[in-house]
Design a protein around this motif. Structure first.
Motif, short mmCIF file in Angstrom:
data_model
loop_
_atom_site.label_atom_id
_atom_site.label_comp_id
_atom_site.label_asym_id
_atom_site.label_seq_id
_atom_site.Cartn_x
_atom_site.Cartn_y
_atom_site.Cartn_z
N CYS A 148 1.39 1.99 0.49
CA CYS A 148 1.97 2.90 1.48
C CYS A 148 0.88 3.87 1.94
N VAL A 149 0.74 4.01 3.25
CA VAL A 149 -0.40 4.74 3.81
C VAL A 149 0.04 5.71 4.90
N SER A 150 -0.89 6.59 5.23
CA SER A 150 -0.89 7.33 6.49
C SER A 150 -2.05 6.80 7.30
N LEU A 151 -1.86 6.61 8.59
CA LEU A 151 -2.91 6.03 9.42
C LEU A 151 -4.10 6.96 9.58
N ALA A 152 -3.96 8.22 9.20
CA ALA A 152 -5.06 9.17 9.32
C ALA A 152 -5.84 9.33 8.01
N CYS A 153 -5.49 8.56 7.00
CA CYS A 153 -6.00 8.76 5.64
C CYS A 153 -7.06 7.72 5.30
N HIS A 154 -8.34 8.17 5.10
CA HIS A 154 -9.38 7.20 4.75
C HIS A 154 -9.27 6.75 3.30
N HIS A 155 -8.67 7.57 2.42
CA HIS A 155 -8.42 7.14 1.05
C HIS A 155 -7.44 5.95 1.04
N CYS A 156 -6.45 6.02 1.93
CA CYS A 156 -5.48 4.93 2.05
C CYS A 156 -6.16 3.64 2.48
N CYS A 157 -7.00 3.75 3.50
CA CYS A 157 -7.68 2.58 4.05
C CYS A 157 -8.53 1.90 2.98
N ASN A 158 -9.25 2.68 2.20
CA ASN A 158 -10.10 2.11 1.16
C ASN A 158 -9.28 1.36 0.12
N THR A 159 -8.10 1.88 -0.19
CA THR A 159 -7.23 1.21 -1.16
C THR A 159 -6.70 -0.09 -0.60
N VAL A 160 -6.32 -0.09 0.67
CA VAL A 160 -5.84 -1.32 1.32
C VAL A 160 -6.95 -2.37 1.34
N ILE A 161 -8.15 -1.96 1.71
CA ILE A 161 -9.28 -2.90 1.77
C ILE A 161 -9.53 -3.53 0.40
N ALA A 162 -9.49 -2.73 -0.66
CA ALA A 162 -9.72 -3.25 -2.01
C ALA A 162 -8.64 -4.24 -2.42
N SER A 163 -7.39 -3.90 -2.14
CA SER A 163 -6.29 -4.80 -2.53
C SER A 163 -6.32 -6.08 -1.71
N GLN A 164 -6.68 -5.97 -0.43
CA GLN A 164 -6.73 -7.16 0.41
C GLN A 164 -7.89 -8.08 0.02
N LEU A 165 -9.01 -7.49 -0.39
CA LEU A 165 -10.13 -8.31 -0.83
C LEU A 165 -9.74 -9.18 -2.02
N LEU A 166 -9.04 -8.60 -2.98
CA LEU A 166 -8.58 -9.36 -4.13
C LEU A 166 -7.59 -10.45 -3.70
N SER A 167 -6.70 -10.11 -2.78
CA SER A 167 -5.70 -11.08 -2.32
C SER A 167 -6.34 -12.22 -1.53
N ALA A 168 -7.37 -11.90 -0.76
CA ALA A 168 -8.05 -12.94 0.03
C ALA A 168 -8.76 -13.94 -0.86
N GLN A 169 -9.11 -13.52 -2.08
CA GLN A 169 -9.86 -14.40 -2.98
C GLN A 169 -9.00 -15.02 -4.08
N ASN A 170 -7.72 -14.67 -4.11
CA ASN A 170 -6.84 -15.23 -5.14
C ASN A 170 -5.51 -15.62 -4.49
N PRO A 171 -5.18 -16.92 -4.46
CA PRO A 171 -3.96 -17.36 -3.76
C PRO A 171 -2.67 -16.89 -4.40
N TYR A 172 -2.73 -16.36 -5.61
CA TYR A 172 -1.53 -15.87 -6.27
C TYR A 172 -1.17 -14.45 -5.84
N LEU A 173 -2.08 -13.78 -5.15
CA LEU A 173 -1.87 -12.39 -4.78
C LEU A 173 -1.57 -12.24 -3.30
N SER A 174 -0.72 -11.28 -2.97
CA SER A 174 -0.53 -10.86 -1.58
C SER A 174 -0.70 -9.35 -1.51
N SER A 175 -1.13 -8.87 -0.36
CA SER A 175 -1.36 -7.44 -0.19
C SER A 175 -0.80 -7.00 1.15
N GLN A 176 -0.02 -5.94 1.13
CA GLN A 176 0.65 -5.48 2.34
C GLN A 176 0.42 -3.99 2.56
N MET A 177 -0.06 -3.64 3.75
CA MET A 177 -0.14 -2.24 4.16
C MET A 177 1.20 -1.83 4.74
#
Length: 224
Positions: A148-177
């Motif tokens: 869960c994010v605010s579009l003005a929050c760079h801390h949020c964006c970094n967390t989304v990027i980290a979770s999506q990177l893991l999901s992109a490399q592991n088919p068992y994971l999904s990541s949603q902003m």
């Protein structure tokens, strides 16, 4: 980089952003389909369409696929929409879901998570350490990560990027902003008081900016 709004309330990419994105998208080497599920007569859905179309104009590898909400229940379930729109999923050229999705428009700081998502799915992708690769490879059961994010929050964006990177490399994971500002029922469900909030399988929670190792630890604890 951030998106801006034009005088009509629509999203557009200024010339500097277009130049920056073209340089990133030159590294794409596979087709990717940005699939949006949209509501009729919705200003937010119109903004989503405009933003995606402008991004797609910057690379021949990016295609946009817009679907009206209610027309594809299976796809909505796959993207974990749960009645929330506009929604966006990143798919490969064969319409196989990457596991990366967005509830709400990935604008503001979150345009960075969309760009990284495209780079990770359709380009060479970000790298992670060998140690963390081994940890990630041990995750062999399905898990859903929501941020869960605010579009003005760079801390949020970094967390989304980290979770999506893991999901992109592991088919068992999904990541949603999730843009918390658009969905008050989600704010109420998770008693959201600040962002970012990372949610794993609706049972485990991490507040504040988190990186790859934090998320891997949460995943490991969930299966131990």
């Amino acid at each position: 980089m951030e998106h801006t709004k034009d005088d009509n309330g629509g999203f557009f990419l200024d010339q500097q952003m277009q130049r920056e994105l073209r340089q990133v998208f030159k590294k794409l080497n596979k087709k990717v389909i940005l699939t949006a599920i949209l509501e009729k007569n919705s200003s937010k859905s119109s903004e989503m369409t405009q933003l995606l179309n402008e991004i797609a104009e910057l690379s021949d590898f990016i295609e946009v696929n817009c679907i009206t909400a209610g027309c594809s229940p299976d796809l909505e379930e796959l993207m974990d929409c749960d009645g929330h729109f506009p929604a966006l999923g990143i798919f490969d050229g064969q319409m196989q879901f990457s596991g990366l999705s967005y509830l709400g428009i990935p604008g503001g700081k979150e345009i960075n998570s969309l760009v990284y998502g495209l780079y990770n799915v359709a380009g060479p992708g970000q790298t992670i350490s060998g140690k963390n690769k081994k940890r990630l490879a041990k995750i062999i059961s399905p898990h859903r990560i929501k941020v869960c994010v605010s579009l003005a929050c760079h801390h949020c964006c970094n967390t989304v990027i980290a979770s999506q990177l893991l999901s992109a490399q592991n088919p068992y994971l999904s990541s949603q902003m999730i843009d918390a500002a658009l969905f008050p029922d989600i704010v109420e469900k998770y008693k959201l008081e600040r962002v970012p909030l990372l949610i794993l399988d609706d049972t485990a929670f991490l507040w504040g900016e988190k990186g790859i190792e934090d998320i891997l630890s949460l995943l490991e604890n969930s299966i131990s």
